[in-house]
Motif scaffolding. Structure first.
Motif, mmCIF file in Angstrom:
data_model
loop_
_atom_site.group_PDB
_atom_site.id
_atom_site.type_symbol
_atom_site.label_atom_id
_atom_site.label_comp_id
_atom_site.label_asym_id
_atom_site.label_seq_id
_atom_site.Cartn_x
_atom_site.Cartn_y
_atom_site.Cartn_z
ATOM 1 N N HIS A 7 12.406 22.545 -8.637
ATOM 2 C CA HIS A 7 12.137 23.030 -7.503
ATOM 3 C C HIS A 7 11.671 21.917 -6.542
ATOM 4 C CE1 HIS A 7 11.805 25.898 -4.383
ATOM 5 N NE2 HIS A 7 10.408 25.513 -4.023
ATOM 6 N N ILE A 8 10.582 21.358 -6.718
ATOM 7 C CA ILE A 8 9.818 20.328 -6.071
ATOM 8 C C ILE A 8 10.687 19.124 -5.667
ATOM 9 C CG2 ILE A 8 7.980 18.753 -6.046
ATOM 10 C CD1 ILE A 8 6.308 20.758 -7.971
ATOM 11 N N LEU A 9 11.383 18.631 -6.738
ATOM 12 C CA LEU A 9 12.070 17.219 -6.541
ATOM 13 C C LEU A 9 13.341 17.629 -5.674
ATOM 14 C CD1 LEU A 9 11.528 15.691 -9.963
ATOM 15 C CD2 LEU A 9 10.184 14.988 -7.827
ATOM 16 N N THR A 10 14.172 18.743 -6.018
ATOM 17 C CA THR A 10 15.285 18.643 -5.482
ATOM 18 C C THR A 10 15.465 19.115 -4.112
ATOM 19 O OG1 THR A 10 15.738 21.012 -6.189
ATOM 20 C CG2 THR A 10 16.670 19.251 -7.641
ATOM 21 N N ASN A 11 14.254 19.573 -3.699
ATOM 22 C CA ASN A 11 14.225 20.021 -1.967
ATOM 23 C C ASN A 11 13.450 18.837 -1.303
ATOM 24 O OD1 ASN A 11 15.255 22.633 -1.922
ATOM 25 N ND2 ASN A 11 13.444 23.383 -2.949
ATOM 26 N N LYS A 12 13.505 17.640 -1.785
ATOM 27 C CA LYS A 12 13.100 16.656 -1.277
ATOM 28 C C LYS A 12 14.061 15.266 -0.806
ATOM 29 C CE LYS A 12 8.098 17.129 -1.703
ATOM 30 N NZ LYS A 12 8.183 18.602 -1.896
#
Length: 519
Positions: free
Chosen positions: A289-294
């Protein structure tokens, strides 16, 4: 622009016609042009449309190619002389190469390139050099207009023409680079990875790790349009795509530009990431979740913030947490790709494609090279050299061959160099109309880039572009080509073009330069 000239009449006694006075340089230019066309004098026609134009347009900061279409052709019609393209077509009928050159200057660039591509593929044999030079140097925004221009003129798709006249890996490069948008190309790569026996998981990883949120969203739309299925569902249905790997691929395929947080709370993200990797087990869902939204830039900032806060590298910590007998190698490889600088990771994927099982992974090579801006490609080449200690073009030539090699090199080399090579190839086969048309297409509509093109040509051939033209051509056609090759744009025009600024706004009255002082 100026008004109608003050006098069009000559001497009533029937002697030589007296040249009238004019209210503007444009008025005089179209008058001279009309007289040259009326007399069928090719030399003066070339002078009026091409050779003498920079003296007027350059001081005003206007590219010659824009001035010819926007000012000369427009004023020729407004002053009542007729349609310039039609008159050139009629009056230059006996000089086919020169007529083609002048018609190219007065036509839409992509329409003329469509004609050149058609000539390159019709009849016996195919002019592969022309196909490479045009299709592998297209700007992203020109791909669909070129397809439309080809279809409008020949009632056949350019894609089907390329499929019919080329083959193998070479055909694949031309189609993905010059006939498909980046989203369509990536959708086709993903479909190839999914269809048939087995799943090419690495191909899916390469595409989804390296594409931006906008391209990911466009690729998903293109996949649905081309194959009638959601890319997320197509990947999820594969036996090889499951668990955490399925979760991260689905999240990457669902990326959307509207989901990007413009100003992330890196302190909160660092704390959430720390909790995800600490304690018993790893919270893979939180990491995804943290990585794919950046964006790639935001992930770099997150890595730096994590290092400052905890004194360790986030990439190495996650690698350690996702390595083990029961961990998915594909999931770990996807995470490692996201946590590597984008251009560095693309360079790594290219090297990996060279080292495919038994032979090169051509889908991997092509997908990582097509649709790169020149700035992006320079960064990829730099990273490739830094990581692997080798030149990317040299490795392409060592690992590939023939037309396929030339097409891949054209994707990587500076575009001016590829065009210079295309010009050299066209001159080698000067006897055919295809080669003449290719030479015209590669020299017209390139005013802003002509200094770079001259420089690259001299590097390739060891002689100046103008001198080679003079040696290969003659007469008014030579004069026209030399004029094109010798052109230098006004100062600052390249920067304004790169910035997307207009060079000659229609609502601005251009000032007429004062006449030179008397001798």
């Amino acid at each position: 622009m100026g008004g109608v000239c003050s006098c069009f009449g000559g001497d009533e006694g029937g002697g030589d016609e007296e040249k009238p006075s004019f209210a503007s340089p444009e008025e005089e230019m179209v008058y001279d042009l009309s007289k040259a066309l009326e007399a069928g004098e090719v030399g003066p026609i070339v002078d009026a449309i091409l050779v003498k134009v920079p003296r007027v347009c350059n001081p005003r900061g206007i590219l010659r190619q824009d001035y010819i279409k926007d000012v000369i052709a427009t004023n020729y019609a407004e002053y009542g002389y007729g349609d310039l393209k039609s008159d050139v077509q009629e009056r230059c009928e006996g000089n086919a190469p020169l007529k083609d050159l002048l018609m190219s200057l007065l036509s839409d660039r992509l329409d003329f390139e469509a004609q050149v591509l058609h000539r390159a593929m019709k009849g016996l044999g195919t002019d592969e050099d022309t196909l490479v030079t045009i299709l592998c140097t297209l700007e992203e925004e020109d791909i669909f207009p070129l397809q439309s221009a080809y279809s409008d003129r020949y009632e056949r798709s350019l894609e089907k023409a390329v499929i019919a006249e080329t083959s193998g890996k070479f055909k694949r490069v031309l189609l993905l680079a010059g006939c498909d948008s980046i989203a369509e190309a990536y959708a086709k790569v993903c479909h190839s990875a999914i269809q048939g026996m087995g799943t090419d998981c690495q191909a899916l990883i390469r595409i989804l790790v390296t594409c931006t949120h906008q391209v990911a969203n466009d690729t998903r739309e293109a996949y649905s349009r081309l194959y009638g299925e959601d890319l997320v569902d197509a990947m999820s249905g594969e036996w090889a795509v499951g668990g955490d790997f399925k979760r991260i691929l689905s999240a990457l395929a669902k990326k959307h530009p509207d989901n990007i947080v413009e100003e992330p709370d890196y302190d909160a993200d660092v704390e959430a990431m720390r909790q995800a990797v600490e304690g018993f087990g790893t919270d893979e869902e939180a990491i995804v979740h943290i990585l794919t939204n950046k964006t790639a830039e935001q992930i770099d900032a997150l890595k730096e913030a994590y290092k400052v806060a905890h004194g360790e590298l986030l990439k190495e910590r996650i690698k350690a947490e996702t390595t083990g007998m029961f961990e998915s190698a594909h999931f770990r490889n996807t995470l490692m790709g996201l946590l590597t600088k984008r251009e560095e990771q693309i360079a790594a994927y290219i090297k990996e494609a060279f080292e495919g099982w038994v032979t090169n992974d051509d889908w991997g090579l092509i997908s990582m090279l097509v649709h790169r801006s020149q700035g992006e490609m320079r960064a990829i080449k730099t990273q490739y050299m830094m990581i692997h200690g080798a030149d990317l073009i040299q490795d392409l030539r060592a690992n590939c061959s023939g037309d396929y090699e030339n097409a891949l090199v054209a994707l990587v080399a500076p575009r001016a160099r590829t065009v210079a090579r295309g010009i050299r190839a066209a001159m080698k086969g000067w006897f055919s109309s295809t080669d003449q048309g290719a030479l015209i297409a590669l020299l017209t509509h390139r005013d802003a880039d002509m200094p770079a093109l001259r420089s690259e040509f001299e590097k390739e051939v060891g002689k100046s572009l103008q001198s080679v033209i003079k040696a290969e051509c003659s007469g008014d056609f030579e004069k026209a080509l030399v004029s094109l090759a010798a052109y230098t744009p006004p100062t600052g025009i390249k920067a304004r073009l790169d910035a997307g600024e207009e060079t000659s706004p229609a609502d601005v009255e251009l000032e007429v330069p004062p006449p030179p002082p008397p001798p």
